[in-house]
Design an enzyme around this catalytic site. Structure first.
Site, PDB file in Angstrom:
ATOM      1  N   GLU A  68     -34.931 -31.997 -12.291  1.00 41.78           N
ATOM      2  CA  GLU A  68     -34.005 -32.168 -12.634  1.00 41.78           C
ATOM      3  C   GLU A  68     -33.873 -32.873 -14.559  1.00 41.78           C
ATOM      4  OE1 GLU A  68     -30.010 -35.395 -13.036  1.00 41.78           O
ATOM      5  OE2 GLU A  68     -32.172 -35.761 -11.544  1.00 41.78           O
ATOM      6  N   GLY A  88     -26.687 -35.370 -15.262  1.00 41.90           N
ATOM      7  CA  GLY A  88     -26.802 -34.485 -14.276  1.00 41.90           C
ATOM      8  C   GLY A  88     -25.292 -34.355 -13.102  1.00 41.90           C
ATOM      9  N   HIS A  95     -38.324 -28.836  -0.782  1.00 43.39           N
ATOM     10  CA  HIS A  95     -40.024 -28.074  -1.013  1.00 43.39           C
ATOM     11  C   HIS A  95     -40.882 -27.217   0.445  1.00 43.39           C
ATOM     12  CE1 HIS A  95     -39.092 -31.658  -2.702  1.00 43.39           C
ATOM     13  NE2 HIS A  95     -38.295 -32.177  -2.148  1.00 43.39           N
ATOM     14  N   VAL A  96     -41.338 -26.509   0.137  1.00 46.68           N
ATOM     15  CA  VAL A  96     -41.775 -24.847   0.344  1.00 46.68           C
ATOM     16  C   VAL A  96     -42.727 -25.634   1.310  1.00 46.68           C
ATOM     17  CG1 VAL A  96     -41.862 -22.903   0.541  1.00 46.68           C
ATOM     18  CG2 VAL A  96     -39.907 -23.456  -0.554  1.00 46.68           C
ATOM     19  N   HIS A 112     -24.825 -20.366 -14.958  1.00 47.98           N
ATOM     20  CA  HIS A 112     -23.912 -20.685 -15.222  1.00 47.98           C
ATOM     21  C   HIS A 112     -24.516 -21.568 -16.280  1.00 47.98           C
ATOM     22  CE1 HIS A 112     -19.473 -21.045 -15.679  1.00 47.98           C
ATOM     23  NE2 HIS A 112     -19.828 -22.348 -15.513  1.00 47.98           N
ATOM     24  N   GLY A 114     -21.489 -22.761 -18.705  1.00 49.70           N
ATOM     25  CA  GLY A 114     -19.596 -22.597 -19.217  1.00 49.70           C
ATOM     26  C   GLY A 114     -19.244 -23.482 -20.318  1.00 49.70           C
ATOM     27  N   ARG A 116     -17.966 -27.012 -19.624  1.00 45.20           N
ATOM     28  CA  ARG A 116     -17.852 -27.293 -18.959  1.00 45.20           C
ATOM     29  C   ARG A 116     -19.187 -28.466 -17.817  1.00 45.20           C
ATOM     30  NH1 ARG A 116     -13.025 -31.046 -20.379  1.00 45.20           N
ATOM     31  NH2 ARG A 116     -11.982 -30.186 -20.976  1.00 45.20           N
TER      32      ARG A 116
END
Length: 160
Positions: A68, A88, A95-96, A112, A114, A116
């Site tokens: 984040e 945010g 979690h791999v 993306h 944009g 907004r």
């Protein structure tokens, strides 16, 4: 070559000087722009006593914190920071695999952009390029009120 979506292109020292106290405390360091067209932003975070959970592996919340923070910082670089803020809206994480020491490296790549909303994919890998976590971050772009703009004259940093 620099990707077209960046409005602000700070140097790595400037990014690290404006990262804010939370990122500094968690050991997050910006590494700079990345990719063939510099379309992504990268940062690393230490896997140490600040970021490990009780079983000795990177805490999932620390991975989400890195994702984040990195995506938010990247989003702020794509907008007019004098009149807008990127905040945010949603994040998810898969979690791999565990990381136990060293650093994890996050790469935020726009999916993306944009007017907004923005969607960022953040891939977190260990130092051997093994996938640790993959995140998707949705950002909302808000316009600052006149009062908010006046309360921060000349404040165009994007402290997180």
């Amino acid at each position: 070559m620099m990707a077209d979506h960046w409005r602000i292109v700070p140097s790595v020292p400037v990014m690290n000087d404006t990262r804010g106290p939370a990122l500094e405390h968690m050991g997050v360091e910006f590494l700079g722009f990345h990719g063939q067209d510099n379309e992504s932003l990268r940062a690393r975070m230490a896997v140490d006593e600040r970021t490990r959970q009780r079983f000795g592996v990177l805490h999932g919340g620390a991975s989400v914190f890195l994702a984040e923070s990195l995506g938010s910082y990247a989003a702020q670089l794509t907008i007019d920071s004098a009149t807008q803020r990127a905040v945010g809206l949603d994040i998810n994480a898969n979690h791999v695999s565990p990381a136990r020491s060293g650093y994890v490296i996050g790469t935020a790549t726009p999916q993306h952009i944009g007017g907004r909303t923005q969607v960022w994919a953040i891939r977190i890998e260990d130092e051997k390029a093994r996938l640790v976590c993959v995140c998707r971050l949705t950002m909302m772009i808000v316009t600052l009120s006149a009062q908010e703009r006046m309360s921060e004259p000349g404040h165009h940093e994007f402290l997180l």
